[in-house]
Design a protein around this motif. Sequence first.
Motif, PDB file in Angstrom:
ATOM      1  N   VAL A  38     -28.273 -15.102  -1.262  1.00  0.00           N
ATOM      2  CA  VAL A  38     -28.298 -14.893  -2.733  1.00  0.00           C
ATOM      3  C   VAL A  38     -28.280 -13.468  -2.894  1.00  0.00           C
ATOM      4  N   ASN A  39     -27.162 -12.644  -3.628  1.00  0.00           N
ATOM      5  CA  ASN A  39     -27.049 -11.312  -3.697  1.00  0.00           C
ATOM      6  C   ASN A  39     -27.218 -10.853  -5.521  1.00  0.00           C
ATOM      7  N   LEU A  40     -28.206 -10.403  -5.625  1.00  0.00           N
ATOM      8  CA  LEU A  40     -28.522  -9.788  -7.184  1.00  0.00           C
ATOM      9  C   LEU A  40     -27.957  -8.477  -7.209  1.00  0.00           C
ATOM     10  N   ALA A  41     -27.324  -8.224  -7.914  1.00  0.00           N
ATOM     11  CA  ALA A  41     -26.511  -6.915  -8.274  1.00  0.00           C
ATOM     12  C   ALA A  41     -27.608  -6.377  -9.205  1.00  0.00           C
ATOM     13  N   THR A  42     -27.823  -4.925  -9.125  1.00  0.00           N
ATOM     14  CA  THR A  42     -28.722  -4.242 -10.062  1.00  0.00           C
ATOM     15  C   THR A  42     -27.963  -3.197 -10.801  1.00  0.00           C
ATOM     16  N   GLY A  43     -28.461  -2.609 -11.739  1.00  0.00           N
ATOM     17  CA  GLY A  43     -27.844  -1.861 -12.606  1.00  0.00           C
ATOM     18  C   GLY A  43     -27.640  -0.453 -12.188  1.00  0.00           C
ATOM     19  N   PHE A  44     -28.173  -0.121 -10.979  1.00  0.00           N
ATOM     20  CA  PHE A  44     -28.181   1.241 -10.407  1.00  0.00           C
ATOM     21  C   PHE A  44     -26.988   1.572  -9.194  1.00  0.00           C
ATOM     22  N   GLY A  45     -26.187   1.876  -9.754  1.00  0.00           N
ATOM     23  CA  GLY A  45     -24.800   2.427  -8.920  1.00  0.00           C
ATOM     24  C   GLY A  45     -24.437   0.801  -8.342  1.00  0.00           C
ATOM     25  N   ASN A  46     -24.332   0.897  -7.139  1.00  0.00           N
ATOM     26  CA  ASN A  46     -23.766  -0.519  -6.580  1.00  0.00           C
ATOM     27  C   ASN A  46     -24.730  -1.155  -5.690  1.00  0.00           C
ATOM     28  N   GLY A  47     -25.985  -1.058  -6.193  1.00  0.00           N
ATOM     29  CA  GLY A  47     -27.191  -1.525  -5.520  1.00  0.00           C
ATOM     30  C   GLY A  47     -27.098  -3.189  -5.707  1.00  0.00           C
TER      31      GLY A  47
END
Length: 217
Positions: A39-48
């Motif tokens: 499971v990959n949770l993309a964050t709002g910080f850059g490409n984190g």
Amino acid sequence: MIKWRRLFCSVIGVAIYAKSLFAMEFDFKPLSSLCRIEVNLATGFGNGTVRGTFGKLNGKMSFFPENPQQTKGNLVLAARSLRFGYGKVAYQTHAPDWLDSTKYPTITFQLNKLSDFSWHGRELRAEAHGDLTIKGISQNISIPMSINYLRGERRKYEGRSGDLIRLDGVVSIPRSKFGLSPGSYLDSIMEEIDVIVSITGASSQVRRFLPSRIFDY
């Protein structure tokens, strides 16, 4: 005599082919160590991206090589077994705003059919359609899959006779449709959650041949 011999061979050939039309039954539990649901949770910080994996799963699949559209199956994930590399993320993930894994201990996917399929040697490329249930909420989704049929290769891993089937695919899930709220610590998590599927099922039988090799015996 020659005519009867040819007739007998034809009957045997038809019987072998007819047997091949039946489903092969695969179980995902025996080789669960080869299975991975990421499971990959993309964050709002850059490409984190915050990555996690499920530690426990089981399920079964009835696979029809000649008629893939009839394929059925199910996959059950232990919700509590989802782990991330960050302690606070792992804790928040199982809170009521997210998975609420105490109340909803399992996540399930019910495979209803395959479509748009084509064989490429041992690999079947298809679209898997089914119902994903998270927190008691069911949504119909489709996953592009690569399905590899590995005839007789169960012995390599368990010393037992049987075939293996390997399924690989990637799907994006909108968290809001399953009641997954960001919460205080996960407020930077984006709407789409990427799930990478790589699972291996084991059969107790060795199939005679595959459709792409129908005359190669």
